[in-house]
Design a protein around this motif. Structure first.
Motif, PDB file in Angstrom:
ATOM      1  N   ASP A  73       0.599  -0.546   0.258  1.00  0.00           N
ATOM      2  CA  ASP A  73       0.158  -0.094   0.183  1.00  0.00           C
ATOM      3  C   ASP A  73       0.645   1.502  -0.052  1.00  0.00           C
ATOM      4  O   ASP A  73       0.378   2.126  -0.590  1.00  0.00           O
ATOM      5  N   ALA A  76       2.116   1.283  -3.678  1.00  0.00           N
ATOM      6  CA  ALA A  76       1.904   2.102  -4.543  1.00  0.00           C
ATOM      7  C   ALA A  76       1.407   3.431  -4.710  1.00  0.00           C
ATOM      8  O   ALA A  76       0.983   4.547  -5.398  1.00  0.00           O
ATOM      9  N   ARG A  77       1.433   3.956  -2.944  1.00  0.00           N
ATOM     10  CA  ARG A  77       0.914   5.562  -2.970  1.00  0.00           C
ATOM     11  C   ARG A  77       2.129   5.804  -2.755  1.00  0.00           C
ATOM     12  O   ARG A  77       2.136   7.301  -3.867  1.00  0.00           O
ATOM     13  N   HIS A  78       3.466   6.088  -2.579  1.00  0.00           N
ATOM     14  CA  HIS A  78       4.673   6.489  -3.060  1.00  0.00           C
ATOM     15  C   HIS A  78       4.548   6.174  -4.727  1.00  0.00           C
ATOM     16  O   HIS A  78       5.448   7.879  -5.000  1.00  0.00           O
ATOM     17  N   ILE A  79       4.451   6.057  -5.444  1.00  0.00           N
ATOM     18  CA  ILE A  79       4.489   5.369  -6.916  1.00  0.00           C
ATOM     19  C   ILE A  79       3.001   6.347  -7.393  1.00  0.00           C
ATOM     20  O   ILE A  79       3.443   6.999  -8.022  1.00  0.00           O
ATOM     21  N   THR A  80       2.027   6.375  -6.723  1.00  0.00           N
ATOM     22  CA  THR A  80       0.680   7.343  -7.222  1.00  0.00           C
ATOM     23  C   THR A  80       1.605   8.417  -6.916  1.00  0.00           C
ATOM     24  O   THR A  80       1.249  10.129  -7.464  1.00  0.00           O
ATOM     25  N   ASP A  81       1.910   9.573  -5.736  1.00  0.00           N
ATOM     26  CA  ASP A  81       2.558  10.451  -4.977  1.00  0.00           C
ATOM     27  C   ASP A  81       3.743  10.568  -6.275  1.00  0.00           C
ATOM     28  O   ASP A  81       4.274  12.198  -6.053  1.00  0.00           O
ATOM     29  N   ARG A 107      10.769   7.755 -14.850  1.00  0.00           N
ATOM     30  CA  ARG A 107       8.949   7.517 -14.142  1.00  0.00           C
ATOM     31  C   ARG A 107       9.938   8.585 -13.418  1.00  0.00           C
ATOM     32  O   ARG A 107       9.632   9.814 -13.138  1.00  0.00           O
TER      33      ARG A 107
END
Length: 110
Positions: A73, A76-81, A107
């Motif tokens: 989780d 995923a949050r670090h990637i999204t942010d 990216r």
């Protein structure tokens, strides 16, 4: 404390670990276990106990990768942010295909 019953032994009395990491093992109860799964279980224990030197040595010797992160989780949050400074260190020991690594670095730079 481990008893001798905890060590899988084949019917001929030899350890089921003989023959390499990529073989299927059978226990006395008839349960078949992939050797790589046993290695990953040991690796998970080493990771949870923070025995990172032993974990890396087992990965190198067995050519089996654990490929885990502490929190999917959070990753995923670090990637999204876009927090690549937190993503890249978490994945530095993961054995990812080179195409996936290129996408990650692309990216992170852009």
């Amino acid at each position: 404390e481990l008893s001798s019953a905890a060590i899988p032994i084949s019917r001929d009395g030899r350890s089921v670990f003989r023959g390499g990491w990529h073989r299927r093992m059978s226990t006395a109860a008839g349960l078949e276990i992939e050797a790589q799964d046993v290695i990953r279980l040991i690796m998970q224990f080493l990771h949870e106990q923070r025995l990172h030197t032993s974990l890396r040595a087992l990965e190198a010797e067995s050519a089996v990768a654990l490929n885990t992160v502490d929190s999917t989780d959070a990753l995923a949050r670090h990637i999204t942010d876009g927090k690549w400074h937190k993503v890249l260190p978490q994945l530095q020991h993961a054995r990812l295909p080179s195409s996936a690594l290129w996408l990650l670095y692309e990216r992170a730079v852009l």
